[in-house]
Design an enzyme around this catalytic site. Sequence first.
Site, PDB file in Angstrom:
ATOM      1  CG  ASN A  76     113.233  18.192  57.353  1.00 44.69           C
ATOM      2  OD1 ASN A  76     112.731  19.247  57.749  1.00 44.69           O
ATOM      3  ND2 ASN A  76     112.522  17.077  57.228  1.00 44.69           N
ATOM      4  N   GLY A  79     111.984  24.211  59.239  1.00 43.44           N
ATOM      5  CA  GLY A  79     111.363  25.278  60.027  1.00 43.44           C
ATOM      6  C   GLY A  79     110.281  26.052  59.305  1.00 43.44           C
ATOM      7  CG  ASN A 134     102.047  20.434  59.755  1.00 45.59           C
ATOM      8  OD1 ASN A 134     102.120  19.747  60.770  1.00 45.59           O
ATOM      9  ND2 ASN A 134     103.113  20.834  59.094  1.00 45.59           N
ATOM     10  CB  CYS A 137     102.462  23.072  65.374  1.00 48.43           C
ATOM     11  SG  CYS A 137     100.712  23.103  64.976  1.00 48.43           S
ATOM     12  CE  LYS A 171     102.492  15.099  56.818  1.00 49.14           C
ATOM     13  NZ  LYS A 171     103.354  15.667  55.789  1.00 49.14           N
ATOM     14  N   GLY A 224     112.272   9.276  54.785  1.00 47.36           N
ATOM     15  CA  GLY A 224     112.937   8.415  53.820  1.00 47.36           C
ATOM     16  C   GLY A 224     112.747   6.941  54.151  1.00 47.36           C
ATOM     17  N   GLY A 251     108.685   7.060  53.396  1.00 48.95           N
ATOM     18  CA  GLY A 251     109.679   6.169  52.812  1.00 48.95           C
ATOM     19  C   GLY A 251     109.297   5.479  51.529  1.00 48.95           C
ATOM     20  N   GLY A 272     107.426  11.557  49.333  1.00 51.03           N
ATOM     21  CA  GLY A 272     108.138  12.695  49.917  1.00 51.03           C
ATOM     22  C   GLY A 272     109.590  12.721  49.504  1.00 51.03           C
ATOM     23  CB  THR A 273     112.551  11.675  51.455  1.00 52.58           C
ATOM     24  OG1 THR A 273     112.043  12.315  52.646  1.00 52.58           O
ATOM     25  CG2 THR A 273     114.047  11.821  51.444  1.00 52.58           C
TER      26      THR A 273
HETATM   27  C1  FMN Z   1     112.648  18.579  53.718  1.00 53.97           C
HETATM   28  C2  FMN Z   1     111.285  18.197  54.208  1.00 53.97           C
HETATM   29  C3  FMN Z   1     110.324  19.200  54.412  1.00 53.97           C
HETATM   30  C4  FMN Z   1     109.057  18.885  54.889  1.00 53.97           C
HETATM   31  N1  FMN Z   1     108.139  19.873  55.061  1.00 53.97           N
HETATM   32  C5  FMN Z   1     106.889  19.569  55.493  1.00 53.97           C
HETATM   33  C6  FMN Z   1     105.886  20.578  55.624  1.00 53.97           C
HETATM   34  O1  FMN Z   1     106.102  21.764  55.329  1.00 53.97           O
HETATM   35  N2  FMN Z   1     104.651  20.219  56.078  1.00 53.97           N
HETATM   36  C7  FMN Z   1     104.351  18.907  56.384  1.00 53.97           C
HETATM   37  O2  FMN Z   1     103.219  18.627  56.774  1.00 53.97           O
HETATM   38  N3  FMN Z   1     105.278  17.933  56.241  1.00 53.97           N
HETATM   39  C8  FMN Z   1     106.530  18.231  55.808  1.00 53.97           C
HETATM   40  N4  FMN Z   1     107.456  17.226  55.653  1.00 53.97           N
HETATM   41  C9  FMN Z   1     107.092  15.833  55.957  1.00 53.97           C
HETATM   42  C10 FMN Z   1     106.667  15.073  54.702  1.00 53.97           C
HETATM   43  O3  FMN Z   1     105.512  15.664  54.134  1.00 53.97           O
HETATM   44  C11 FMN Z   1     106.370  13.598  55.011  1.00 53.97           C
HETATM   45  O4  FMN Z   1     105.322  13.538  55.952  1.00 53.97           O
HETATM   46  C12 FMN Z   1     107.570  12.851  55.576  1.00 53.97           C
HETATM   47  O5  FMN Z   1     108.762  13.300  54.989  1.00 53.97           O
HETATM   48  C13 FMN Z   1     107.476  11.335  55.383  1.00 53.97           C
HETATM   49  O6  FMN Z   1     107.456  10.947  54.032  1.00 53.97           O
HETATM   50  P1  FMN Z   1     108.786  10.517  53.202  1.00 53.97           P
HETATM   51  O7  FMN Z   1     109.536   9.525  54.030  1.00 53.97           O
HETATM   52  O8  FMN Z   1     108.281   9.957  51.912  1.00 53.97           O
HETATM   53  O9  FMN Z   1     109.567  11.768  53.005  1.00 53.97           O
HETATM   54  C14 FMN Z   1     108.737  17.521  55.176  1.00 53.97           C
HETATM   55  C15 FMN Z   1     109.697  16.536  54.955  1.00 53.97           C
HETATM   56  C16 FMN Z   1     110.953  16.839  54.472  1.00 53.97           C
HETATM   57  C17 FMN Z   1     111.943  15.742  54.253  1.00 53.97           C
END
Ligand code: FMN
Lengths: 304, 288
Positions: A76, A79, A134, A137, A171, A224, A251, A272-273
Amino acid sequence: MSVATDERTELCGIELEHPVINASGTFDALAARRAFGDAAWERFPFSAFVSKTITLEPRAGNPPPRLFEAAAGMVNSIGLPNKGLEGFAASDLHELGELPVPLIVSVMATSREAFAEMIGTLADRDEVAGFELNVSCPNVKSGLIVGAEPSETESLVESLRPLSAKPLIVKLTPNVADPAPIAAAAERGGADAISLINTIAAAPWSAGSRSEPWLGAGSGGLSGPSVREVALHAVHRVGAAVGLPVVGMGGIETGRHAADLLAAGAGVVAVGTASFRDPAAGLRIRDELRRFGGTARASGDPHR
Amino acid sequence: MSATGFDHPKAPFGRRLATVEMNAPTGGYRLVSALDSEGPDPAPGQFYMLATERGWGGVDGRPYLPRAFSVASAERRDAGVRLDFLLESVGPGTEALAGLRGGDGLWITGPLGNPFSAPRDLNPRAAGAILVGGGIGIAPLAVLRRALSRRGFPHRALLGFRDRAHSGGVSELFSCSEVRLASEDGHAGHRGYVTDLLETMLDGDSAATAVVYACGPPAMLEAVRAMSLERGVACELALETPMACGFGACFGCAVPLAEGGYMRLCVEGPAVRADRIATAATAGAGHR
Ligand SMILES: Cc1cc2nc3c(=O)[nH]c(=O)nc-3n(C[C@H](O)[C@H](O)[C@H](O)COP(=O)(O)O)c2cc1C
Ligand SMILES: Cc1cc2nc3c(=O)[nH]c(=O)nc-3n(C[C@H](O)[C@H](O)[C@H](O)COP(=O)(O)OP(=O)(O)OC[C@H]3O[C@@H](n4cnc5c(N)ncnc54)[C@H](O)[C@@H]3O)c2cc1C
Ligand code: FES
């Protein structure tokens, strides 16, 4: 059979009914309530709600396309679209205060001052149980990615620490050689917990005549099932390096995956995903985790 | 349909397993029917996120995410609501869905998104609706067509197809409607684009009492958008973008707004007024 008492845990003072929370930016409690009605809150899938990352100023987000489906996962480049601190505090925060679970607000900024303004503004709001910083950045002043430099991470946390008595969760990004020294720096700065992993830098390419990056922003982050073992490795390294509780994510699709992350050193896990495939995935994962006797250790025991 | 528009049912929370009743070819497409024993009746323009119970996650670990599909028709039964989806096999997700057989499990989340607006909500002076569909985009118009018929609201359908192989579903889905066809290969109706038919109709009809609803490929929708804005015709478009979640969680389905910034199509659409958006040629949509 109820084993609810075994599931209760806490994350640096925030009491949790069970050890499954959401990953920032992957579940929108307000949008879920509008799409699914009150059931989404009555059966809220997580024991705490972590907001999508907010910034000081409103952001529109990246140009589309923002999504790409990868092998067992996705890339993704969203932004961080958000209403900005003022918009969040004025419109969303009140409704989020009615959530049946504690609220953790995720914040991001490109300067220490902007971080401080956000924490300072929200520190006294009763709706807020804690903050997630977060740090994937850049600091506009130094040009360095905060979460990739121990000194940047330490001084940022140190400067924010006095602004709020509420827990500060840092984080971390996996896009570093080793997250352990960064986590240790966050601990020295006064962090209450570490969460990881954020997404892994990735850039899908669109072949053929139009040979260019597929995503509107050029690159993005992988999440994921395909990042699961990266998360296990990072959580294990960080868990061994610091005395702070660790929120593990990356994941998680099943209770088994959650149990594995807990075994690797996490005290709490974040989904998350997986929520994109099933909005109620968190409920299923929590139920499955029960079968693994998924009690959490979130109190910062370095010998766990 | 309520007084001010279509009812807007909320989806049950979480995905659920529906049972496939039928999967049949119609023209170049497939019509997949499944029985949802738990959900409400969807409104015209709403969609579901779909994934097969088995075989999701093929050789390359794809499909992984569920895929969005408009309801092409819905029928209340004693045992639940039968949902029909019209699909074209263009990639791993649609391929897996196209291979479903009667009795198979189908994961569904929905109904999601905002339905089409009622004609008089788009134009208080509306006297008739023009439904403009291109290719697989006829799906949400078919269910809209039925709702308008039930309400006794006059409507005509203009449907465009690439070629003979891609003109399926018309007879079944648009029976009892006044239909005009366009085909790029000239095998049926006007040789050319469906937007040619729309242009003629808007020039003839009084644009002031028309309402246009359109769904189809991005380039077609953009042409319809421009044409209706130019003439001041009330117009609503059903758009597509890549979607990961369908319920507002990921912010992946961004569509640029006329006023700047973006909307999340899954929760603010997929039906959107033509004047709200900067373009209907959404990035990343359309079939590869
Ligand atoms: C579409 C999407 C948007 C995300 N937005 C943020 C965010 O705004 N802030 C943040 O710290 N992490 C964000 N993440 C990261 C997730 O919080 C997480 O750290 C990452 O996806 C790994 O976990 P997962 O594999 O279970 O998704 C985002 C991830 C995805 C897929
Ligand atoms: C609200 C809504 C309603 C819809 N209704 C219908 C319907 O009724 N019937 C129907 O057939 N379809 C419908 N679609 C489209 C359908 O969801 C897509 O066709 C489907 O997701 C394709 O999945 P796939 O795995 O077969 O193809 P994929 O190969 O996964 O393609 C998915 C999408 O992403 C794009 N894409 C992904 N990766 C790349 C890449 N590397 N390069 C270029 N493009 C890429 C594709 O162009 C396509 O749009 C709808 C979409 C939306 C959002
Ligand atoms: S598809 Fe996830 S927010 Fe729209």
